[in-house]
Write a protein that holds these residues in place. Structure first.
Motif, mmCIF file in Angstrom:
data_model
loop_
_atom_site.group_PDB
_atom_site.id
_atom_site.type_symbol
_atom_site.label_atom_id
_atom_site.label_comp_id
_atom_site.label_asym_id
_atom_site.label_seq_id
_atom_site.Cartn_x
_atom_site.Cartn_y
_atom_site.Cartn_z
ATOM 1 N N ASN A 116 41.993 -99.312 51.381
ATOM 2 C CA ASN A 116 41.487 -99.599 50.046
ATOM 3 C C ASN A 116 41.876 -98.574 48.990
ATOM 4 N N PHE A 117 42.258 -97.369 49.414
ATOM 5 C CA PHE A 117 42.370 -96.287 48.438
ATOM 6 C C PHE A 117 43.397 -95.260 48.912
ATOM 7 N N VAL A 118 44.683 -95.589 48.753
ATOM 8 C CA VAL A 118 45.757 -94.668 49.121
ATOM 9 C C VAL A 118 46.291 -94.062 47.824
ATOM 10 N N ALA A 125 52.003 -90.099 53.143
ATOM 11 C CA ALA A 125 51.136 -91.137 53.706
ATOM 12 C C ALA A 125 51.628 -92.522 53.306
ATOM 13 N N VAL A 126 51.961 -92.708 52.034
ATOM 14 C CA VAL A 126 52.457 -94.016 51.573
ATOM 15 C C VAL A 126 53.696 -94.409 52.382
ATOM 16 N N ARG A 127 54.623 -93.479 52.546
ATOM 17 C CA ARG A 127 55.853 -93.751 53.297
ATOM 18 C C ARG A 127 55.535 -94.099 54.760
ATOM 19 N N THR A 139 47.682 -102.242 42.856
ATOM 20 C CA THR A 139 47.695 -100.906 42.278
ATOM 21 C C THR A 139 46.501 -100.784 41.343
ATOM 22 N N LEU A 140 45.762 -99.706 41.501
ATOM 23 C CA LEU A 140 44.626 -99.403 40.638
ATOM 24 C C LEU A 140 45.083 -98.291 39.693
ATOM 25 N N PRO A 141 45.451 -98.639 38.472
ATOM 26 C CA PRO A 141 46.027 -97.654 37.547
ATOM 27 C C PRO A 141 45.050 -96.528 37.210
ATOM 28 N N VAL A 154 46.289 -95.552 42.460
ATOM 29 C CA VAL A 154 45.837 -95.721 43.840
ATOM 30 C C VAL A 154 46.368 -97.068 44.319
ATOM 31 N N TYR A 155 46.802 -97.105 45.570
ATOM 32 C CA TYR A 155 47.309 -98.342 46.149
ATOM 33 C C TYR A 155 46.292 -98.944 47.114
#
Length: 164
Positions: A116-118, A125-127, A139-141, A154-155
């Protein structure tokens, strides 16, 4: 040799040290950096969560929790959180825990995994999550206030667990 196993009460000190170190940095998780040990362990060992540690030579180097993202009709979607002690980062511990987590989620009957919150600036971590099949689905701008970079995106990441 790195071993992933279920956490137990004797792991609380090591998990608290990792949790506190990661959260105090304030750059990857939305937890209050002043969160108490009691609250942190209550979160990490919450009802319905499966808590694991990554252990090497009797030292706990990381931990993760696996739990339903929601209950009821959405209880088939898993959620997880991962932490690795700073001195052991970059050694593949996150990958081993991530792979273990996906296998455990399948074994426990989950049909999907959702993060929920990357934090977007947590590029390693994303990679890693993308390499393990997670996709950015939202995407949460400006949803996270990074201590050095200010407000960053946040992704929300997701993957099916039905595809092997």
């Amino acid at each position: 040799m790195l071993k992933i196993r279920r956490a137990n009460d004797s792991d609380h000190d090591a998990i608290w040290e990792i949790f506190h170190e990661v959260v105090a940095a304030g750059d990857t998780y939305p937890f209050d950096p002043e969160m108490s040990r009691e609250d942190a362990l209550a979160y990490w060992f919450q009802k319905g969560a499966h808590t694991y540690v990554a252990e090497q030579d009797r030292h706990i180097l990381g931990s993760y929790i696996l739990r339903p993202n929601w209950s009821g009709p959405a209880g088939h979607v898993a959620n997880a959180a991962f932490m690795v002690v700073a001195r052991a980062r970059g050694q593949g511990i996150g990958r081993v825990m991530g792979e273990h987590c996906l296998a455990e989620a399948r074994r426990l009957g989950f049909r999907a995994m959702q993060f929920n919150f990357v934090v977007s600036t947590n590029e390693s971590a994303v990679r890693l999550w993308q390499e393990l099949g997670m996709q950015i689905v939202g995407t949460l701008p400006g949803a996270f206030r990074h201590p050095q970079k200010g407000y960053v995106d946040v992704y929300v990441m997701f993957r099916s667990l039905l595809d092997g």
